[in-house]
Design a protein around this motif. Structure first.
Motif: not given
Ligand code: FAD
Length: 415
Positions: A34, A53-54, A63-64, A124, A153, A180, A326
C-alpha cells in the motif's frame, strides 16, 4: 487549524512547480504494497514523496498474493504490468472435498467470464521489488520517491503533519499517510484507532513448492497440471488453498486450520517457522494424494501464522493524517483482497490530493477519502470474515464461487 497562521495554511511546504502549482510534501509510513503504491500514485500527481520503512528491506519475505481485477487495473494505469513482476493470470478455480472429490470447476477464460483486467496471482516479493524500483526511479519528469529504510516511526503529530523516528529524528510534511500494516503505530493517532488486531481462531501454514516437483510425480500431477488453476480442498473447519505464481513455476499453499492445533508454533507475524510433520498430522483425514502434495514442502520453509482480525475502526483520518491498507482495515485472507484494497486506497488518496491542493484543504480532502473508501473496505472486511467461517453441513453449496461474485457464470463440471 487554529495552530497555523493563515499564510501557513494556504501554502504547501514545497515551492511551486513550472505550472505555478505547489506540490505537497507527503510523508508515508511503511513501504509495503500500500505504501509504495501510494508513493508512486502521489509522485505521479507531482508531489514530493518520502517513505519511512522500519525494516532494511534487505531480505523481503512473503509468499504469493492475489491481484484481482480491481487492483490490476489500477497498477496498469500506474504503468505497472504483470510481466514485469512475474505474475500469471488466474485461469480456473476448482473446489474439492477433503476426500479429493471434485465438487466444481470454473473456467475463467471463457467469453462470459471476463473482467476488464486480468485477475493475477503474484509473488509478493516480485510485486514489492517492482513497486520499489518504480517508486525510487525518476519517471515522466517526476522526482524519485525518497525511500528511507531502517526508519521506524514511533510518533505522529496529525496537526503539524510531523513524524518522529525511533532515534528521535523529526520530519515535517503537509500530509502523513499511515501505511504501516496490521500492527500499525500510526493508527493510534487517529481518534478511535487505538485498537489492536486479534487472533481470529484460525492459523495458516504458508509455503511455496516448485511446480516441477509436483508435475514429476504421477500421484500429484493431475492436481497441478493446468496453468493458472486455483484449487481449494475443504473440510468443515480447515481448508487447503493452492495456486500457481511466478509465471506458473511455483505453487503457493495456504493451509488453514484451527489455531489451537499449531498454537505452540504460530506467531502474529510472517516469520515463524512451522513444523511440516505437524501440518501433515493436522490434515491426516484428507486424501493421501493431497497429503503427498503437502509433503513436497521443504522442512524449514514452512511458515505458520495466526490469521488476525480487527474491529472496524470508525474513521481513518484526522487533520493531516490518513490511514490506508492493513493499518486501516486488516482483512482475513479468504477473499484475496488485502493487497488489492490497499492499492485501491493508495490510488484514491492520489485522486483526492491533486497537484495544487492547498494545505488548508487537506483535512477535508482526507475526510472525502474516508467517505469514499470506508464503507467499501468495511464490507469486504466483513465478507472476508464470512467466507472464512466453518462450513456447516450442506453449506458447501454457498461456499466457493459465489464468494468471488462471478454473477452469471455457469459451473463446468466436465473437467
Ligand atoms: P504491508 O504490506 O504489511 O506493509 C506494511 C509495511 O509497514 C511493512 O513494510 C512494515 O515493515 C512497515 N512498518 C510497520 N510499522 C512501521 C513503523 N512503525 N515505521 C515504519 N514502517 C513500519 N500477504 C499475503 O497474502 N501473502 C504473503 O505471503 C504475505 N507476506 C507478507 C510479508 C511481509 C514481510 C509483510 C510486511 C506483509 C506480507 N503480507 C502477505 C501482507 C500483505 O502484503 C498485506 O496484507 C497487503 O499487501 C496490504 O499491504 P499494506 O501495505 O497495508 O501492509
Amino acid at each position: 487549524m487554529a495552530h497555523l497562521s493563515e499564510t501557513e495554511t494556504d501554502r504547501s511546504s514545497q515551492p511551486p512547480n513550472g505550472n505555478g502549482l505547489c506540490p505537497l510534501k507527503v510523508l508515508i509510513v511503511g513501504a509495503g504494497i500500500g505504501g509504495l503504491t501510494a508513493a508512486i500514485a502521489l509522485r505521479e500527481q507531482g508531489h514530493d514523496v518520502q517513505v519511512f520503512e522500519q525494516s532494511a528491506l534487505a531480505t523481503e519475505t512473503g509468499a504469493a498474493l492475489h491481484i484481482p481485477p480491481n487492483a490490476n487495473g489500477i497498477l496498469r494505469r500506474l504503468g505497472i504490468f504483470a510481466d514485469e513482476f512475474g505474475a500469471n493470470p488466474m485461469e480456473r478455480i476448482t473446489e474439492y472435498s477433503a476426500a479429493g472429490e471434485q465438487l466444481r470447476s470454473l473456467d475463467l477464460r471463457g467469453p462470459n467470464k471476463r473482467w476488464q483486467h486480468q485477475w493475477l496471482l503474484a509473488h509478493r516479493i516480485g510485486l514489492h521489488n517492482n513497486l520499489k524500483a518504480i517508486a525510487t526511479s525518476a519517471a515522466h519528469g517526476k522526482k524519485a520517491v525518497q525511500l528511507n529504510t531502517a526508519s521506524r516511526v514511533r510518533e505522529v503529530n496529525p496537526k503539524k503533519a510531523t513524524i518522529v523516528l525511533e532515534d528521535g529524528t523529526e520530519f515535517h510534511g503537509d500530509v502523513v499517510l499511515g501505511a504501516d500494516g496490521v500492527h500499525s503505530v500510526t493508527r493510534k493517532f487517529v481518534p478511535g484507532g487505538d485498537v489492536k488486531a486479534f487472533p481470529s481462531g484460525k492459523s495458516a501454514y504458508r509455503f511455496l513448492v516448485p511446480k516441477d516437483a509436483a508435475l514429476n510425480d504421477p500421484v500429484t500431477r493431475p492436481m497441478v497440471e493446468r496453468p493458472g488453476e486455483f484449487c481449494i480442498w475443504y473440510a468443515t473447519d480447515r481448508r487447503i488453498v493452492m495456486y500457481p505464481t511466478s509465471n506458473n513455476s511455483t505453487l503457493n499453499f495456504a493451509v488453514i486450520h484451527p489455531e489451537s492445533e499449531s498454537a505452540d508454533q504460530a506467531g502474529n507475524d510472517w516469520t515463524q517457522t512451522g513444523n511440516l510433520q505437524r501440518m501433515l498430522e493436522i490434515f491426516s483425514s484428507f486424501d493421501p494424494a493431497i497429503l503427498k502434495l503437502l509433503g513436497k514442502a521443504t522442512p524449514g520453509s514452512v511458515k505458520v501464522w495466526k490469521l488476525l482480525d480487527m474491529e472496524t475502526i470508525p474513521r481513518w483520518h484526522t487533520e493531516h493524517l490518513a490511514l490506508l491498507g492493513d493499518a486501516a482495515h486488516p482483512f482475513l485472507p479468504h477473499q484475496g483482497q488485502g493487497a488489492a484494497v490497499a492499492i485501491e486506497d493508495a490510488a484514491s488518496l492520489a485522486v483526492v490530493l491533486p497537484l495544487g491542493t492547498p494545505v488548508k484543504e487537506i483535512p477535508e480532502r482526507l475526510l472525502l477519502y474516508h467517505q469514499i473508501r470506508h464503507e467499501r473496505a468495511s464490507r469486504i472486511q466483513e465478507f472476508s470474515r464470512l467466507i472464512g467461517q466453518d462450513i456447516k453441513e450442506k453449506a458447501l453449496d454457498i461456499q466457493g464461487f459465489t464468494n468471488y461474485n462471478f454473477g452469471h457464470d455457469e459451473w463446468d463440471n466436465s473437467t
